[in-house]
Design a protein around this motif. Structure first.
Motif, PDB file in Angstrom:
ATOM      1  N   SER A 297      25.191  51.610  34.175  1.00 15.58           N
ATOM      2  CA  SER A 297      25.160  50.313  34.843  1.00 15.58           C
ATOM      3  C   SER A 297      26.301  50.232  35.844  1.00 15.58           C
ATOM      4  CB  SER A 297      25.299  49.196  33.795  1.00 15.58           C
ATOM      5  OG  SER A 297      25.451  47.931  34.408  1.00 15.58           O
ATOM      6  N   ASP A 298      25.974  49.962  37.112  1.00 14.94           N
ATOM      7  CA  ASP A 298      27.044  49.874  38.118  1.00 14.94           C
ATOM      8  C   ASP A 298      26.779  48.795  39.166  1.00 14.94           C
ATOM      9  OD1 ASP A 298      25.044  51.046  39.621  1.00 14.94           O
ATOM     10  OD2 ASP A 298      26.283  52.656  40.421  1.00 14.94           O
ATOM     11  N   GLY A 299      26.233  47.650  38.742  1.00 17.15           N
ATOM     12  CA  GLY A 299      25.919  46.584  39.673  1.00 17.15           C
ATOM     13  C   GLY A 299      26.976  45.509  39.830  1.00 17.15           C
ATOM     14  N   GLN A 300      28.040  45.545  38.997  1.00 22.20           N
ATOM     15  CA  GLN A 300      29.065  44.513  39.077  1.00 22.20           C
ATOM     16  C   GLN A 300      30.091  44.843  40.161  1.00 22.20           C
ATOM     17  OE1 GLN A 300      30.644  43.176  35.196  1.00 22.20           O
ATOM     18  NE2 GLN A 300      29.023  44.362  34.200  1.00 22.20           N
ATOM     19  N   ARG A 301      30.665  43.785  40.749  1.00 24.08           N
ATOM     20  CA  ARG A 301      31.608  43.994  41.846  1.00 24.08           C
ATOM     21  C   ARG A 301      32.955  44.495  41.333  1.00 24.08           C
ATOM     22  NH1 ARG A 301      35.515  40.039  42.683  1.00 24.08           N
ATOM     23  NH2 ARG A 301      35.422  38.289  41.234  1.00 24.08           N
ATOM     24  N   ASP A 302      33.698  45.164  42.208  1.00 18.39           N
ATOM     25  CA  ASP A 302      35.078  45.553  41.936  1.00 18.39           C
ATOM     26  C   ASP A 302      35.979  44.444  42.467  1.00 18.39           C
ATOM     27  OD1 ASP A 302      34.914  48.489  40.991  1.00 18.39           O
ATOM     28  OD2 ASP A 302      33.644  48.466  42.775  1.00 18.39           O
ATOM     29  N   HIS A 303      36.666  43.733  41.570  1.00 19.56           N
ATOM     30  CA  HIS A 303      37.505  42.615  41.999  1.00 19.56           C
ATOM     31  C   HIS A 303      38.893  43.105  42.432  1.00 19.56           C
ATOM     32  CE1 HIS A 303      39.600  42.974  38.161  1.00 19.56           C
ATOM     33  NE2 HIS A 303      38.449  42.855  37.528  1.00 19.56           N
ATOM     34  N   LEU A 304      39.692  42.226  43.001  1.00 21.37           N
ATOM     35  CA  LEU A 304      41.053  42.559  43.396  1.00 21.37           C
ATOM     36  C   LEU A 304      41.916  42.780  42.150  1.00 21.37           C
ATOM     37  CD1 LEU A 304      41.499  39.912  46.246  1.00 21.37           C
ATOM     38  CD2 LEU A 304      40.985  42.350  46.504  1.00 21.37           C
ATOM     39  N   SER A 305      43.100  43.375  42.342  1.00 19.73           N
ATOM     40  CA  SER A 305      43.973  43.665  41.205  1.00 19.73           C
ATOM     41  C   SER A 305      44.503  42.379  40.586  1.00 19.73           C
ATOM     42  CB  SER A 305      45.145  44.535  41.658  1.00 19.73           C
ATOM     43  OG  SER A 305      46.103  43.745  42.353  1.00 19.73           O
ATOM     44  N   ARG A 306      44.955  42.493  39.347  1.00 16.60           N
ATOM     45  CA  ARG A 306      45.582  41.378  38.630  1.00 16.60           C
ATOM     46  C   ARG A 306      46.984  41.813  38.177  1.00 16.60           C
ATOM     47  NH1 ARG A 306      41.372  39.532  40.684  1.00 16.60           N
ATOM     48  NH2 ARG A 306      39.544  38.835  39.482  1.00 16.60           N
ATOM     49  N   ASN A 307      47.707  42.528  39.043  1.00 16.93           N
ATOM     50  CA  ASN A 307      48.992  43.081  38.621  1.00 16.93           C
ATOM     51  C   ASN A 307      50.184  42.320  39.204  1.00 16.93           C
ATOM     52  OD1 ASN A 307      48.542  44.080  41.204  1.00 16.93           O
ATOM     53  ND2 ASN A 307      49.618  45.999  40.811  1.00 16.93           N
TER      54      ASN A 307
ATOM     55  N   LEU B  86      52.315  38.325  38.065  1.00 19.91           N
ATOM     56  CA  LEU B  86      52.371  37.338  36.988  1.00 19.91           C
ATOM     57  C   LEU B  86      51.311  36.246  37.135  1.00 19.91           C
ATOM     58  CD1 LEU B  86      53.965  36.852  34.423  1.00 19.91           C
ATOM     59  CD2 LEU B  86      55.529  35.400  35.736  1.00 19.91           C
ATOM     60  N   PRO B  87      51.142  35.621  38.318  1.00 20.67           N
ATOM     61  CA  PRO B  87      50.086  34.595  38.449  1.00 20.67           C
ATOM     62  C   PRO B  87      48.682  35.166  38.215  1.00 20.67           C
ATOM     63  CG  PRO B  87      51.645  34.440  40.267  1.00 20.67           C
ATOM     64  CD  PRO B  87      51.945  35.720  39.560  1.00 20.67           C
ATOM     65  N   ALA B  88      48.416  36.352  38.762  1.00 18.43           N
ATOM     66  CA  ALA B  88      47.086  36.938  38.607  1.00 18.43           C
ATOM     67  C   ALA B  88      46.818  37.325  37.162  1.00 18.43           C
ATOM     68  CB  ALA B  88      46.941  38.154  39.516  1.00 18.43           C
ATOM     69  N   LEU B  89      47.845  37.829  36.470  1.00 17.58           N
ATOM     70  CA  LEU B  89      47.684  38.204  35.066  1.00 17.58           C
ATOM     71  C   LEU B  89      47.430  36.969  34.204  1.00 17.58           C
ATOM     72  CD1 LEU B  89      47.729  40.453  32.971  1.00 17.58           C
ATOM     73  CD2 LEU B  89      50.202  40.109  32.763  1.00 17.58           C
ATOM     74  N   ALA B  90      48.140  35.863  34.509  1.00 17.79           N
ATOM     75  CA  ALA B  90      47.922  34.621  33.765  1.00 17.79           C
ATOM     76  C   ALA B  90      46.489  34.123  33.962  1.00 17.79           C
ATOM     77  CB  ALA B  90      48.920  33.563  34.221  1.00 17.79           C
ATOM     78  N   TYR B  91      45.995  34.213  35.181  1.00 13.88           N
ATOM     79  CA  TYR B  91      44.606  33.825  35.447  1.00 13.88           C
ATOM     80  C   TYR B  91      43.635  34.690  34.655  1.00 13.88           C
ATOM     81  CZ  TYR B  91      40.122  34.117  37.884  1.00 13.88           C
ATOM     82  OH  TYR B  91      38.790  34.178  38.168  1.00 13.88           O
ATOM     83  N   LEU B  92      43.906  36.006  34.622  1.00 17.74           N
ATOM     84  CA  LEU B  92      43.032  36.916  33.883  1.00 17.74           C
ATOM     85  C   LEU B  92      43.012  36.581  32.396  1.00 17.74           C
ATOM     86  CD1 LEU B  92      41.331  39.552  33.653  1.00 17.74           C
ATOM     87  CD2 LEU B  92      43.501  40.766  33.371  1.00 17.74           C
ATOM     88  N   MET B  93      44.179  36.388  31.805  1.00 16.39           N
ATOM     89  CA  MET B  93      44.279  36.179  30.367  1.00 16.39           C
ATOM     90  C   MET B  93      43.773  34.808  29.925  1.00 16.39           C
ATOM     91  SD  MET B  93      45.436  39.065  29.386  1.00 16.39           S
ATOM     92  CE  MET B  93      45.884  38.724  27.685  1.00 16.39           C
ATOM     93  N   LEU B  94      44.049  33.773  30.730  1.00 17.02           N
ATOM     94  CA  LEU B  94      43.746  32.406  30.302  1.00 17.02           C
ATOM     95  C   LEU B  94      42.357  31.918  30.724  1.00 17.02           C
ATOM     96  CD1 LEU B  94      47.205  30.756  31.069  1.00 17.02           C
ATOM     97  CD2 LEU B  94      46.355  31.627  28.871  1.00 17.02           C
ATOM     98  N   ALA B  95      41.836  32.469  31.801  1.00 16.33           N
ATOM     99  CA  ALA B  95      40.555  31.967  32.307  1.00 16.33           C
ATOM    100  C   ALA B  95      39.484  33.059  32.375  1.00 16.33           C
ATOM    101  CB  ALA B  95      40.760  31.336  33.693  1.00 16.33           C
ATOM    102  N   GLU B  96      39.738  34.053  33.185  1.00 10.44           N
ATOM    103  CA  GLU B  96      38.704  35.060  33.436  1.00 10.44           C
ATOM    104  C   GLU B  96      38.275  35.791  32.166  1.00 10.44           C
ATOM    105  OE1 GLU B  96      38.053  39.092  36.159  1.00 10.44           O
ATOM    106  OE2 GLU B  96      39.706  37.735  36.609  1.00 10.44           O
TER     107      GLU B  96
END
Length: 330
Positions: A171-181, A183-193
């Protein structure tokens, strides 16, 4: 249909109902008391989420002592670093869910070309067209918040079949998102995404992926692949060392990398983890770098001899011992 299947479906439907009711509260005046249109549905959703996690944990929990590690070839070539390794902790990712008790993450750490400056820590590396970025970007506290995938040397790296196998899932239909590396991006990943992805199911956690049937009740999972990069489809037979896809940044990820693990069934929701060891490499510990050269059929010595020479260890012929003797977690 089993209870383990029904409960997650009921949870997702309940989420849809709760979201619809929340929107309805803002758009119109729903009939009935507020507790019936908000509090009660929220409690149902919470109960179903707890039940789902409990059933997943029960389905994936190991039974008895783990068997000996299954030896397979490394899924990559080049220089890589291990993260979240079962050599340091089991379960390596903090959970047995999705059969990932003995999972490992690896990121590309290419060596700097001779006479070339490695670049400033944390700065976007200047890519060399023929090999990609020179260095892997460092984690930043605030800026840049995200980076493009091409800034990471792992993105687009070829992935190889670890054994002669049959493709079960591709399966390879999902998009490649931007990095989460950051602090704000990591918090978004852990708490929401991550929460949304867990509700959507395993396929949204592991992103684009391939599952290979290695035989003997063992299955190999390659997760977070690049969108549109697969060279195989379900039902195909592959040979060890054959390219099957490319590293991407899809699913629940912070940056482009490969998540790899073995399990005892083809369904991540029901399978249990199986220990592995990579031929000529073993199980690299957290932060350990290792180098894998081209497989024999692509030119050169047998892969286990080359890998051990790169690591400064005697080959199996020199040491008078089989590579299989290295246990997972060493």
């Amino acid at each position: 249909m089993s209870v383990r299947r029904v409960v997650p479906i009921a949870m997702r439907l309940s989420w849809l109902v709760l979201i619809a009711l929340a929107i309805g509260e803002f758009v119109t005046d729903l009939p009935g008391p507020g507790w019936a249109t908000t509090l009660l549905p929220a409690l149902v959703v919470l109960a179903l989420m707890v039940a789902t996690m409990s059933l997943q944990a029960r389905a994936a929990a190991p039974r008895g002592e783990p068997g000996p590690p299954v030896e397979v070839a490394p899924p990559v070539t080049g220089r890589w670093k291990a993260l979240n390794s079962p050599a340091d902790k089991v379960p390596s990712h903090g959970t047995h869910a999705y059969g990932q008790t003995y999972a490992i993450d690896i990121v590309a750490e290419p060596e700097t070309a001779e006479g070339e400056a490695p670049g400033r820590p944390g700065a976007d590396p200047a890519p060399r067209p023929e090999v990609g970025p020179v260095t892997r970007p460092a984690f930043r506290l605030f800026w840049p918040v995200v980076r493009r995938n091409r800034a990471f040397p792992a993105f687009g790296a070829p992935l190889l079949a670890v054994a002669d196998a049959t493709v079960v899932v591709a399966s390879d239909g999902q998009r490649d998102h931007l990095s989460r590396n950051s602090l704000p991006a990591l918090a978004y990943l852990m708490l929401a995404e991550a929460t949304v992805r867990s509700i959507a199911g395993a396929h949204r956690i592991i992103g684009n992926h391939v599952i290979l049937d290695l035989g003997g009740g063992t299955y190999a999972v390659y997760a977070h692949l690049r969108r549109g990069s697969l060279r195989v489809r379900a039902g195909d037979r592959v040979r060890a060392g054959q390219e099957i896809g490319r590293v991407g940044n899809s699913g629940n990820t912070t940056e482009p990398h490969l998540h790899f693990h073995l399990m005892d069934g083809p369904d991540p929701d029901a399978a249990r983890g199986v220990p592995f060891t990579w031929r000529g490499v073993g199980v690299p510990a957290n932060g350990e770098t290792f180098t894998v050269v081209e497989p024999e059929e692509r030119g050169g010595q047998p892969i286990e001899e080359q890998a051990e020479k790169q690591a400064g260890r005697p080959t199996e012929k020199q040491a008078g011992r089989p590579v299989e003797g290295r246990a997972a977690g060493s």
